[in-house]
Enzyme design. Sequence first.
Site, mmCIF file in Angstrom:
data_model
loop_
_atom_site.group_PDB
_atom_site.id
_atom_site.type_symbol
_atom_site.label_atom_id
_atom_site.label_comp_id
_atom_site.label_asym_id
_atom_site.label_seq_id
_atom_site.Cartn_x
_atom_site.Cartn_y
_atom_site.Cartn_z
ATOM 1 N N ASP A 1 -7.910 6.941 10.569
ATOM 2 C CA ASP A 1 -7.395 8.061 11.363
ATOM 3 C C ASP A 1 -8.507 8.837 12.071
ATOM 4 O O ASP A 1 -8.307 9.370 13.163
ATOM 5 C CB ASP A 1 -6.592 9.015 10.483
ATOM 6 C CG ASP A 1 -5.197 8.482 10.173
ATOM 7 O OD1 ASP A 1 -4.813 7.448 10.750
ATOM 8 O OD2 ASP A 1 -4.485 9.100 9.351
ATOM 9 N N LYS B 1 1.884 2.293 -0.802
ATOM 10 C CA LYS B 1 2.273 3.258 -1.842
ATOM 11 C C LYS B 1 1.831 4.649 -1.409
ATOM 12 O O LYS B 1 0.665 5.006 -1.513
ATOM 13 C CB LYS B 1 1.648 2.906 -3.191
ATOM 14 C CG LYS B 1 2.046 3.864 -4.310
ATOM 15 C CD LYS B 1 1.423 3.458 -5.643
ATOM 16 C CE LYS B 1 1.842 4.414 -6.756
ATOM 17 N NZ LYS B 1 1.265 5.762 -6.615
ATOM 18 N N SER C 1 -2.338 2.906 -2.923
ATOM 19 C CA SER C 1 -2.501 4.289 -3.360
ATOM 20 C C SER C 1 -3.815 4.896 -2.875
ATOM 21 O O SER C 1 -4.016 5.076 -1.686
ATOM 22 C CB SER C 1 -2.367 4.339 -4.891
ATOM 23 O OG SER C 1 -2.310 5.651 -5.358
#
Length: 545
Positions: A296, A310, A285
Site C-alpha cells: 500500500d 485472513k 494474517s
Amino acid sequence: MVIILCGGLLLTGFFAFKAKNDKLFALAKNIDIFATLVRELDSYYVDEIDPDELVSIGINAMLEELDPYTEYVPEEESADFRMLTTGEYAGIGALIGGRGEGNIIIMPYTGFPAQSAGLKIADQLLKVDSVDVSKKNTSEVSDLLKGPANTPVKIKVKRNLDTLEFNLVRKKISLKNVPYYGKLDEKTGYIKLGDFTTNASLEVRNALIALKSQGAEKLVLDLRDNPGGLLSEAVEIVNLFIPKGKEVVKTIGKLENVNFTYKTTKTPLDKDIPLVVLINERSASASEIVAGALQDYDRAVLIGRKSFGKGLVQTTIPLTYNAQMKVTTAKYYIPSGRCIQAIDYAQTRENGEVYSIPDSLRKEFKTKNGRIVRDGAGIEPDEMIESKTYAPITYSLVARNHVFDYATEYFYKHPSIGKPREFSITDQEYQNFIKWLEGKEYDYTTYLEKSVSDMKKNAEKAPYYNEIKDQIEALEKRVNHSKEQDLITYKDEVKKVISEEIVSRYYFQEGMIEAGLLKDKDVLKALELIKQPSQLGKILTASAK
C-alpha cells in the site's frame, strides 16, 4: 415536532432496552437448559459419561459454527496454546513425529539440548525416563519430553541397529521466527520469516543489521508459508522500512475497545533499501498485514501467489478455572482502506457452504502511488509466479519415506558433505538410489490414469462398449506410466529433493532452507527484479490500467 422527536427517541431507547433484556434472558435460559441437560445425563444415562469431555465437545461444536479461529482452550491445553503465541516452552528442543509403529526425531533445533547431546534425525524414541513410548502417540511423547526448565530427562533411542541412551537437561526453548538469513549474492540479503511470535521484529531487525554489515544493499523478505501471529510484531516489522507516524493497520469490531489504529512509532531502520517480499497461498494474517502495508505504501514489490486472505483479529479472553477463549473480535484494514478477508463467515453460517467474496463485489482501493488494489481475497502479488508442482514419482518417493530413509543411510556412510548451496548428489549416486529402491513399494496412479480408468468403468456399462473397447485399451496403454522411466524423466527434480534432505542431516533446518534457495523460482525471480532498480521503480509507480 420536538415532542414527537423526543417521544421517538424514548421509544427507540425503550425498544433497544427491551431487545437487550430479551437477549440476556435468552442467554440465561439456554445456559440453564444446557447445565440441566448435562446434570440429568450424568444421572440417568445408561453408561458412565465424562462431563468434561461432553461439555468440551459441545463448546467446540458451538464455536465451529462461527469461524475456524474462535477456539476454546481448557486449562490442560494452556501450555501448548502459550507456546503457539510466544514460541516458548521448556523441553529438549526437537521436532518429533510418528513413523511406522513409533516416533522419531524429525528435526533437532540448533543449539538446544537434543542437538547438543547428539540426538540425530531418524533416531527412534523408545523410552522417556522409565516410560516405554514405543507405542504411544506423538502428543503423549511430546508431553513427556516437556517439563520444567533445568530438570533432567533420560531418553533411550534406536539408531540403526544400536540402542543408545542420552541424559539431557530440559531448557527453555525459544523457537526462532527467523530460521535463516544470508546473502543471495554480493549485494542482496535474504531473510526467511517463519512466524510472528514474541521478538519476531527484533530477529528481523538483527538479521537486517547483520546483512547490511556484510555488504547487503538490497533485501528479499520471505513470508511464504508464514501463518501469522502477533499483530504488534507485524507493525514493528513494517516500521523497519517505513517512516514514523504512518498507519499500518486499523482494527474495527463491535466493541469500542477493540477499535484501534496502529501506527509506526520509531525511526525506520532503512526506509530506502530496495525490497522484495515473497508471499504465497499459505501466507496469512500478520504476514498479510506486513505484505499489504508495504504494498500500500509502494515500499516493496510483492512476488509469488495470492495470500490466504485472513483479515480477522483474535483476542484471548480468560475464563473461569484457568480456561481461555480465543475469539474473533474485529476485522483489520490495511493503509489503503481494504480488508483482505476472503471468506464471509456470516454468509457461510446462513447457507452452510463456504462463501467467498465474488470478484464482482470486491472493491477497488489505491496505493500511495495510485496503483489499484482490491479487497476481499487476500493480498495479490505485483508479480505472479505459478505454484511449483512436483511429479507424481517425487510425491510418492517422499510420502513413502524413501527419500527420508535414503538420506539417513547416506548420512551414516559419509562423515561430511560440501556447503549446503553447493551440495548435490552426483549422477552415479542417483543411480545408487535407483538401485536402493529395488524391491521397495513406490508405485502410484496418475490423475490421467485415474480419469481413463473411470471412463472405462462408465463405458463398460454402455451397450456400445465393444465398439470402442479397442480404442479405450489403446488409450490405457498410452497413458500408463512407467515408474522406472519416470525416475529418469524427472531425475533433476528427484535429485534436488534427495539432496536437500541429505543436507538437513548435516546442517539441520538452516541448511535445508539454504540448500534450496538458488533453485527456487520465486527467489530467482526476486533476484532478477531486484538487480534492476528501474524495473522495481516501474512496478511501484505503474498507473492502473
